[in-house]
Write a protein that holds these residues in place. Structure first.
Motif, PDB file in Angstrom:
ATOM      1  N   LEU A   1      11.598  11.880  -0.777  1.00 20.60           N
ATOM      2  CA  LEU A   1      12.301  11.820  -2.058  1.00 20.60           C
ATOM      3  C   LEU A   1      12.638  13.247  -2.475  1.00 20.60           C
ATOM      4  N   GLU A   2      13.952  13.530  -2.597  1.00 19.06           N
ATOM      5  CA  GLU A   2      14.386  14.890  -2.903  1.00 19.06           C
ATOM      6  C   GLU A   2      15.246  14.986  -4.152  1.00 19.06           C
ATOM      7  N   ASN A   3      15.905  13.916  -4.541  1.00 21.06           N
ATOM      8  CA  ASN A   3      16.880  13.971  -5.616  1.00 21.06           C
ATOM      9  C   ASN A   3      16.350  13.289  -6.874  1.00 21.06           C
ATOM     10  N   PRO A   4      16.033  14.055  -7.920  1.00 21.82           N
ATOM     11  CA  PRO A   4      15.475  13.447  -9.139  1.00 21.82           C
ATOM     12  C   PRO A   4      16.460  12.513  -9.839  1.00 21.82           C
ATOM     13  N   PHE A   5      17.754  12.697  -9.602  1.00 21.56           N
ATOM     14  CA  PHE A   5      18.757  11.868 -10.261  1.00 21.56           C
ATOM     15  C   PHE A   5      18.901  10.500  -9.594  1.00 21.56           C
ATOM     16  N   ARG A   6      18.368  10.361  -8.380  1.00 18.69           N
ATOM     17  CA  ARG A   6      18.444   9.092  -7.656  1.00 18.69           C
ATOM     18  C   ARG A   6      17.079   8.427  -7.514  1.00 18.69           C
ATOM     19  N   LEU A   7      16.051   8.998  -8.114  1.00 22.09           N
ATOM     20  CA  LEU A   7      14.687   8.528  -7.891  1.00 22.09           C
ATOM     21  C   LEU A   7      14.516   7.051  -8.230  1.00 22.09           C
ATOM     22  N   THR A   8      14.961   6.631  -9.395  1.00 22.29           N
ATOM     23  CA  THR A   8      14.788   5.238  -9.803  1.00 22.29           C
ATOM     24  C   THR A   8      15.501   4.301  -8.837  1.00 22.29           C
ATOM     25  N   ARG A   9      16.729   4.623  -8.492  1.00 22.14           N
ATOM     26  CA  ARG A   9      17.492   3.782  -7.562  1.00 22.14           C
ATOM     27  C   ARG A   9      16.850   3.773  -6.178  1.00 22.14           C
TER      28      ARG A   9
ATOM     29  N   VAL B   1       4.854   5.506   2.678  1.00 22.53           N
ATOM     30  CA  VAL B   1       4.485   6.893   2.411  1.00 22.53           C
ATOM     31  C   VAL B   1       5.699   7.542   1.758  1.00 22.53           C
ATOM     32  N   LEU B   2       5.519   7.967   0.517  1.00 22.75           N
ATOM     33  CA  LEU B   2       6.598   8.610  -0.241  1.00 22.75           C
ATOM     34  C   LEU B   2       6.292  10.098  -0.323  1.00 22.75           C
ATOM     35  N   VAL B   3       7.092  10.896   0.357  1.00 23.96           N
ATOM     36  CA  VAL B   3       6.906  12.344   0.382  1.00 23.96           C
ATOM     37  C   VAL B   3       7.824  12.941  -0.680  1.00 23.96           C
ATOM     38  N   CYS B   4       7.230  13.564  -1.683  1.00 21.85           N
ATOM     39  CA  CYS B   4       7.987  14.129  -2.804  1.00 21.85           C
ATOM     40  C   CYS B   4       8.235  15.617  -2.574  1.00 21.85           C
ATOM     41  N   ALA B   5       9.482  16.030  -2.777  1.00 24.29           N
ATOM     42  CA  ALA B   5       9.888  17.405  -2.506  1.00 24.29           C
ATOM     43  C   ALA B   5       9.276  18.413  -3.479  1.00 24.29           C
ATOM     44  N   HIS B   6       8.929  17.968  -4.691  1.00 22.31           N
ATOM     45  CA  HIS B   6       8.319  18.898  -5.657  1.00 22.31           C
ATOM     46  C   HIS B   6       7.494  18.122  -6.684  1.00 22.31           C
ATOM     47  N   ALA B   7       6.749  18.856  -7.490  1.00 22.79           N
ATOM     48  CA  ALA B   7       5.806  18.255  -8.437  1.00 22.79           C
ATOM     49  C   ALA B   7       6.475  17.337  -9.452  1.00 22.79           C
ATOM     50  N   GLY B   8       7.674  17.670  -9.899  1.00 21.85           N
ATOM     51  CA  GLY B   8       8.381  16.823 -10.857  1.00 21.85           C
ATOM     52  C   GLY B   8       8.677  15.447 -10.285  1.00 21.85           C
ATOM     53  N   LEU B   9       9.119  15.404  -9.043  1.00 22.95           N
ATOM     54  CA  LEU B   9       9.367  14.118  -8.382  1.00 22.95           C
ATOM     55  C   LEU B   9       8.078  13.350  -8.168  1.00 22.95           C
ATOM     56  N   TYR B  10       7.019  14.048  -7.833  1.00 23.48           N
ATOM     57  CA  TYR B  10       5.698  13.432  -7.638  1.00 23.48           C
ATOM     58  C   TYR B  10       5.262  12.712  -8.916  1.00 23.48           C
ATOM     59  N   ARG B  11       5.325  13.415 -10.033  1.00 27.32           N
ATOM     60  CA  ARG B  11       4.932  12.818 -11.319  1.00 27.32           C
ATOM     61  C   ARG B  11       5.850  11.657 -11.696  1.00 27.32           C
TER      62      ARG B  11
ATOM     63  N   ARG C   1       0.881  -1.169   0.000  1.00 26.55           N
ATOM     64  CA  ARG C   1       0.000   0.000   0.000  1.00 26.55           C
ATOM     65  C   ARG C   1       0.915   1.214   0.000  1.00 26.55           C
ATOM     66  N   ILE C   2       0.813   2.033  -1.031  1.00 26.49           N
ATOM     67  CA  ILE C   2       1.723   3.168  -1.169  1.00 26.49           C
ATOM     68  C   ILE C   2       0.933   4.474  -1.258  1.00 26.49           C
ATOM     69  N   THR C   3       1.360   5.439  -0.463  1.00 21.13           N
ATOM     70  CA  THR C   3       0.822   6.793  -0.551  1.00 21.13           C
ATOM     71  C   THR C   3       1.937   7.672  -1.091  1.00 21.13           C
ATOM     72  N   VAL C   4       1.665   8.343  -2.204  1.00 22.90           N
ATOM     73  CA  VAL C   4       2.614   9.284  -2.791  1.00 22.90           C
ATOM     74  C   VAL C   4       2.025  10.672  -2.555  1.00 22.90           C
ATOM     75  N   THR C   5       2.804  11.559  -1.953  1.00 25.42           N
ATOM     76  CA  THR C   5       2.263  12.865  -1.585  1.00 25.42           C
ATOM     77  C   THR C   5       3.275  13.987  -1.779  1.00 25.42           C
ATOM     78  N   MET C   6       2.746  15.163  -2.018  1.00 25.86           N
ATOM     79  CA  MET C   6       3.535  16.397  -1.993  1.00 25.86           C
ATOM     80  C   MET C   6       3.120  17.233  -0.784  1.00 25.86           C
ATOM     81  N   GLN C   7       2.040  16.818  -0.119  1.00 20.39           N
ATOM     82  CA  GLN C   7       1.491  17.593   0.989  1.00 20.39           C
ATOM     83  C   GLN C   7       1.281  16.703   2.219  1.00 20.39           C
ATOM     84  N   PRO C   8       2.378  16.327   2.885  1.00 18.26           N
ATOM     85  CA  PRO C   8       2.230  15.448   4.048  1.00 18.26           C
ATOM     86  C   PRO C   8       1.408  16.076   5.180  1.00 18.26           C
ATOM     87  N   ASP C   9       1.477  17.386   5.331  1.00 20.11           N
ATOM     88  CA  ASP C   9       0.677  18.044   6.370  1.00 20.11           C
ATOM     89  C   ASP C   9      -0.814  17.848   6.106  1.00 20.11           C
TER      90      ASP C   9
END
Length: 99
Positions: free
Chosen positions: A56-64, A80-90, A29-37
């Motif tokens: 998740l903060e580094n787009p160059f390491r996302l796959t790894r 729960v995957l908290v994405c630092a910005h919209a690009g990482l979220y997508r 069960r995975i929650t992907v979010t940009m708005q943890p609050d």
């Protein structure tokens, strides 16, 4: 190994996706979010003993990073995957087979 996901039939929270994901033989069960609050405010955080939260903060390491996270999870875990910005979220949703 490729992740296959579909949206879970759970209440929504703005800026988040709730997924049921298969990765190898594991069901997660995975929650992907940009708005943890917002997840906290909406009381939409997963419950249980096996909940892992990762930022998740580094787009160059996302796959790894995602391969390592999913590979170390046990079937039935909630992530729960908290994405630092919209690009990482997508990109995370794309990796998980949603977009």
């Amino acid at each position: 190994m490729k992740a296959v996901s579909h949206r879970a039939a759970t209440p929504r929270s703005a800026g988040s996706e709730f997924l049921e994901t298969r990765f190898g033989s594991r069901e997660l069960r995975i929650t992907v979010t940009m708005q943890p609050d917002r997840l906290v405010t909406d009381q939409a955080l997963p419950e249980g003993d096996a909940v892992q939260v990762t930022v998740l903060e580094n787009p160059f390491r996302l796959t790894r990073d995602l391969t390592n996270i999913l590979g170390s999870a046990k079937s039935g875990d909630a992530l729960v995957l908290v994405c630092a910005h919209a690009g990482l979220y997508r990109s995370a949703l794309k990796f998980l087979g949603v977009v």
